[in-house]
Design a protein around this motif. Structure first.
Motif, mmCIF file in Angstrom:
data_model
loop_
_atom_site.group_PDB
_atom_site.id
_atom_site.type_symbol
_atom_site.label_atom_id
_atom_site.label_comp_id
_atom_site.label_asym_id
_atom_site.label_seq_id
_atom_site.Cartn_x
_atom_site.Cartn_y
_atom_site.Cartn_z
ATOM 1 N N PHE A 147 0.824 -1.204 0.000
ATOM 2 C CA PHE A 147 0.000 0.000 0.000
ATOM 3 C C PHE A 147 0.864 1.262 0.000
ATOM 4 N N ILE A 148 1.959 1.226 0.755
ATOM 5 C CA ILE A 148 2.850 2.399 0.789
ATOM 6 C C ILE A 148 3.454 2.654 -0.586
ATOM 7 N N ILE A 149 3.906 1.570 -1.240
ATOM 8 C CA ILE A 149 4.540 1.717 -2.549
ATOM 9 C C ILE A 149 3.520 2.145 -3.612
ATOM 10 N N TYR A 150 2.351 1.543 -3.588
ATOM 11 C CA TYR A 150 1.374 1.791 -4.659
ATOM 12 C C TYR A 150 0.541 3.046 -4.409
ATOM 13 N N ALA B 247 4.826 -2.315 -9.009
ATOM 14 C CA ALA B 247 4.745 -2.069 -7.565
ATOM 15 C C ALA B 247 4.728 -3.383 -6.795
ATOM 16 N N ALA B 248 4.015 -4.378 -7.322
ATOM 17 C CA ALA B 248 3.976 -5.695 -6.681
ATOM 18 C C ALA B 248 5.356 -6.342 -6.685
ATOM 19 N N ILE B 249 6.046 -6.262 -7.828
ATOM 20 C CA ILE B 249 7.390 -6.843 -7.931
ATOM 21 C C ILE B 249 8.341 -6.154 -6.965
ATOM 22 N N LEU B 250 8.296 -4.824 -6.943
ATOM 23 C CA LEU B 250 9.181 -4.066 -6.050
ATOM 24 C C LEU B 250 8.890 -4.379 -4.589
ATOM 25 N N ARG C 68 3.894 7.765 -9.331
ATOM 26 C CA ARG C 68 2.940 6.704 -9.635
ATOM 27 C C ARG C 68 3.669 5.493 -10.232
ATOM 28 N N ILE C 69 3.433 4.333 -9.643
ATOM 29 C CA ILE C 69 4.009 3.083 -10.132
ATOM 30 C C ILE C 69 2.857 2.158 -10.490
ATOM 31 N N ALA C 70 2.910 1.570 -11.674
ATOM 32 C CA ALA C 70 1.852 0.644 -12.090
ATOM 33 C C ALA C 70 1.771 -0.528 -11.120
ATOM 34 N N SER C 71 0.632 -1.198 -11.117
ATOM 35 C CA SER C 71 0.367 -2.220 -10.100
ATOM 36 C C SER C 71 1.356 -3.383 -10.153
ATOM 37 N N ILE D 195 -1.719 -11.722 -2.575
ATOM 38 C CA ILE D 195 -2.051 -10.477 -1.868
ATOM 39 C C ILE D 195 -1.918 -9.256 -2.771
ATOM 40 N N VAL D 196 -1.207 -9.383 -3.893
ATOM 41 C CA VAL D 196 -1.035 -8.201 -4.742
ATOM 42 C C VAL D 196 -2.327 -7.852 -5.468
ATOM 43 N N SER D 197 -3.328 -8.702 -5.377
ATOM 44 C CA SER D 197 -4.633 -8.337 -5.934
ATOM 45 C C SER D 197 -5.196 -7.111 -5.224
#
Length: 216
Positions: A69-72, A87-90, A81-84, A159-161
């Motif tokens: 949540f912090i990253i996205y 952001a999930a990978i990072l 702004r980072i795409a989903s 959880i990245v959903s």
């Protein structure tokens, strides 16, 4: 059957994103984790060890969803702004680096100290000793727990959903909302996770057996 095939095709399309996130996050985790472990074990500077320890505690003891949540969302509120999917990978990669760092540290700790003295005695530099003598052995010891981590990571991609990454669970929830075939959709998703995880689970068991025999 028409409904089942529609569900299966929809979920399999998202399975590719699950695999991409898993492999990419694992790559970030194993590389960054190794770098952190090397700094922690061989830098010789107290502030570096404290910084690495602080990083590991920060990312291990805060729920993964919070980091995502912090990253996205958090960075987006600051204008970054980072795409989903990235952001999930990072997020998963940074969390995984804290986990793999401890795995590598355990690998280094299992080595006999006399090896360092012997390597230096035959003329190797400290850097050559670390990279040519100690690290290959530590990686060998670390392979089984790294395999277990990879297996857990694949399951944790669900959880990245929560940040709209279009992986299996995100697609499953979307399909449930539109079709209300709750049981069939989630059961199919569970089977797909099982199919994806089973080969990796077999590999992990073989690694554990192989290296366990080597230690015996």
């Amino acid at each position: 059957m028409d409904i089942f095939w529609t569900i299966l095709i929809g979920l399999l399309t998202s399975a590719g994103i699950t695999v991409i996130v898993t492999i990419s996050a694992l790559f970030v985790a194993v590389i960054l984790g190794l770098a952190l472990a090397l700094l922690r074990e061989f830098s010789g500077k107290a502030w570096i060890r404290v910084a690495v320890d602080a990083y590991c505690e920060l990312f291990r003891n805060i729920p993964a969803l919070t980091h995502l949540f912090i990253i996205y969302f958090g960075l987006a509120s600051l204008g970054l702004r980072i795409a989903s999917v990235p952001a999930a990978i990072l997020g998963l990669g940074l969390i995984g680096a804290a986990i793999t760092c401890d795995i590598y540290r355990g690998g280094y700790a299992s080595l006999k100290r006399g090896q360092t003295e012997a390597a230096l005695a035959v003329g190797l530099t400290p850097w050559q000793t670390i990279m040519l003598i100690l690290t290959p052995q530590a990686l060998r010891v670390s392979l089984p727990p790294l395999g277990n981590y990879a297996l857990q990571l694949m399951k944790d991609t669900s959880i990245v959903s929560a940040i709209a990454a279009p992986e299996i669970m995100f697609q499953a929830r979307s399909m449930v909302t539109s079709s209300f075939q709750t049981t069939l959709i989630y059961a199919t998703a569970a089977v797909i996770y099982l199919v994806l995880s089973f080969p990796l689970a077999v590999l992990v068991r073989r690694l554990e057996t192989h290296f366990g025999q080597g230690r015996a």
